[in-house]
Design an enzyme around this catalytic site. Structure first.
Site, PDB file in Angstrom:
ATOM      1  N   VAL A  72      42.170 -88.083  25.697  1.00  0.00           N
ATOM      2  CA  VAL A  72      43.042 -86.910  25.686  1.00  0.00           C
ATOM      3  C   VAL A  72      43.248 -86.508  24.231  1.00  0.00           C
ATOM      4  O   VAL A  72      43.689 -87.326  23.415  1.00  0.00           O
ATOM      5  CB  VAL A  72      44.419 -87.212  26.336  1.00  0.00           C
ATOM      6  CG1 VAL A  72      45.334 -86.008  26.252  1.00  0.00           C
ATOM      7  CG2 VAL A  72      44.254 -87.657  27.764  1.00  0.00           C
ATOM      8  N   GLU A  73      42.893 -85.264  23.904  1.00  0.00           N
ATOM      9  CA  GLU A  73      43.082 -84.760  22.547  1.00  0.00           C
ATOM     10  C   GLU A  73      44.524 -84.261  22.413  1.00  0.00           C
ATOM     11  O   GLU A  73      44.946 -83.397  23.170  1.00  0.00           O
ATOM     12  CB  GLU A  73      42.129 -83.606  22.268  1.00  0.00           C
ATOM     13  CG  GLU A  73      40.680 -83.993  22.381  1.00  0.00           C
ATOM     14  CD  GLU A  73      39.755 -82.801  22.321  1.00  0.00           C
ATOM     15  OE1 GLU A  73      38.840 -82.823  21.482  1.00  0.00           O
ATOM     16  OE2 GLU A  73      39.957 -81.851  23.095  1.00  0.00           O
ATOM     17  N   LEU A  74      45.266 -84.812  21.460  1.00  0.00           N
ATOM     18  CA  LEU A  74      46.636 -84.401  21.219  1.00  0.00           C
ATOM     19  C   LEU A  74      46.719 -83.589  19.932  1.00  0.00           C
ATOM     20  O   LEU A  74      46.113 -83.963  18.927  1.00  0.00           O
ATOM     21  CB  LEU A  74      47.556 -85.613  21.089  1.00  0.00           C
ATOM     22  CG  LEU A  74      47.656 -86.551  22.288  1.00  0.00           C
ATOM     23  CD1 LEU A  74      48.598 -87.701  21.968  1.00  0.00           C
ATOM     24  CD2 LEU A  74      48.118 -85.813  23.526  1.00  0.00           C
TER      25      LEU A  74
END
Length: 102
Positions: A72-74
């Protein structure tokens, strides 16, 4: 949403839709709830700037295909609180997702 720790928005990639959705989420979600968008094309700063709770808003974009790649890219806006990113990282990690470094 009264007990939600995180709300993940997955609406259409249209700025006006994101603005409306986040205004409503900001109004309804409890103050400590993180508001995350799956947007891949619209920066979180473009649809959260005017929100009273903008410090809890961020992008949490699952890498595709999410059932095979648990990343998951935050990312946040300049006003996203560091503790919001840290809490989101903990929540995603607890469900078997691997947050990217910010």
């Amino acid at each position: 949403m009264s007990d939600a720790a995180l709300v993940q928005e997955n609406g259409p990639e249209r700025l006006e839709v994101k603005q409306e959705l986040f205004a409503e989420l900001d109004r309804l979600a409890p103050p400590g709830c993180i508001l995350a968008s799956s947007s891949s094309a619209i920066r979180v700063s473009l649809f959260t700037e005017a929100l009273p709770g903008r410090g809890r808003c961020l992008i949490a974009h699952p890498v595709n295909p999410p059932h095979l790649i648990p990343l998951v890219e935050l990312s946040g806006a300049p006003w996203t609180a560091p503790e919001s990113i840290a809490r989101a990282r903990e929540i995603y990690a607890a469900i078997g997702r691997f947050p990217s470094p910010c």
